[in-house]
Design a protein around this motif. Sequence first.
Motif, PDB file in Angstrom:
ATOM      1  N   ALA A  52      32.411   8.561  -1.124  1.00  0.00           N
ATOM      2  CA  ALA A  52      33.569   8.155  -0.174  1.00  0.00           C
ATOM      3  C   ALA A  52      33.381   6.638  -0.641  1.00  0.00           C
ATOM      4  O   ALA A  52      33.324   6.098  -1.434  1.00  0.00           O
ATOM      5  CB  ALA A  52      33.050   7.899   1.447  1.00  0.00           C
ATOM      6  N   LYS A  53      34.751   5.955  -0.504  1.00  0.00           N
ATOM      7  CA  LYS A  53      35.153   4.079  -0.403  1.00  0.00           C
ATOM      8  C   LYS A  53      35.188   3.617   0.432  1.00  0.00           C
ATOM      9  O   LYS A  53      34.849   4.286   1.650  1.00  0.00           O
ATOM     10  CB  LYS A  53      36.538   4.731  -1.248  1.00  0.00           C
ATOM     11  N   PRO A  54      34.208   2.598   0.016  1.00  0.00           N
ATOM     12  CA  PRO A  54      34.253   1.846   1.289  1.00  0.00           C
ATOM     13  C   PRO A  54      36.039   1.788   2.176  1.00  0.00           C
ATOM     14  O   PRO A  54      36.872   1.943   1.717  1.00  0.00           O
ATOM     15  CB  PRO A  54      34.206   0.625   0.519  1.00  0.00           C
ATOM     16  N   THR A 128      33.898   5.834   9.879  1.00  0.00           N
ATOM     17  CA  THR A 128      34.298   5.296   8.607  1.00  0.00           C
ATOM     18  C   THR A 128      32.879   4.611   8.052  1.00  0.00           C
ATOM     19  O   THR A 128      32.531   4.061   8.216  1.00  0.00           O
ATOM     20  CB  THR A 128      34.881   3.780   9.018  1.00  0.00           C
ATOM     21  N   ALA A 129      33.433   5.373   6.374  1.00  0.00           N
ATOM     22  CA  ALA A 129      32.710   4.498   5.393  1.00  0.00           C
ATOM     23  C   ALA A 129      32.104   2.869   5.680  1.00  0.00           C
ATOM     24  O   ALA A 129      33.020   2.660   5.658  1.00  0.00           O
ATOM     25  CB  ALA A 129      32.637   5.565   3.800  1.00  0.00           C
ATOM     26  N   VAL A 155      27.564   9.071  -0.545  1.00  0.00           N
ATOM     27  CA  VAL A 155      27.708   7.412  -1.901  1.00  0.00           C
ATOM     28  C   VAL A 155      28.321   7.188  -1.564  1.00  0.00           C
ATOM     29  O   VAL A 155      30.433   7.586  -1.233  1.00  0.00           O
ATOM     30  CB  VAL A 155      27.722   8.199  -2.710  1.00  0.00           C
ATOM     31  N   VAL A 156      28.389   5.483  -1.227  1.00  0.00           N
ATOM     32  CA  VAL A 156      29.846   4.952  -0.930  1.00  0.00           C
ATOM     33  C   VAL A 156      29.780   3.672  -2.034  1.00  0.00           C
ATOM     34  O   VAL A 156      28.893   2.766  -2.726  1.00  0.00           O
ATOM     35  CB  VAL A 156      29.754   3.802   0.565  1.00  0.00           C
TER      36      VAL A 156
END
Length: 157
Positions: A52-54, A128-129, A155-156
């Motif tokens: 995922a993205k931040p 929420t990541a 994994v962010v």
Amino acid sequence: MKNLLPPLLLACGLLLAGCAKKDEAPAGGNGPLTIELTAGDAMKYNLNRIDAKPGQEIKIILTNIGTMPKVAMAHNFVLLQNGVDPKAFADAAATAIATDYIPAALADKVLAKTKLLGPKQTDEITLTAPMEPGEYTYLCSFPAHFLTGMKGVLVVQ
Ligand SMILES: [Cu+2]
């Protein structure tokens, strides 16, 4: 041997992306991510890695596809803060039966969690990541399941 590594890594990456990024918005976007997790009597998640993205919104749908009774075999999804020792968390969780194996003393180390699910039950949560890139462990806190390998990493990056 050395030359084989990059294509191998690429293949692994594509495979993971294909499995973990179902229903994601078009590539490069920051749209919500839907992750369908399953767990059965073998005490494993179908996915051991989620990318995922931040700050990305992630919908986790966990289904217990097993058949054993809940008292003997239940599953959840517990995402831990970075830096928390997952084994220490799992050890503390093992005796926290009254709180569905979420130890009260460590509850503030949990970023997100589903309910504890018996056979054929499903729970859906949205989280929420974290904004901080890193690897965040998720695990099932039912006794012995973490040690059996019922864990994965968000994994962010
Ligand atoms: Cu489990």
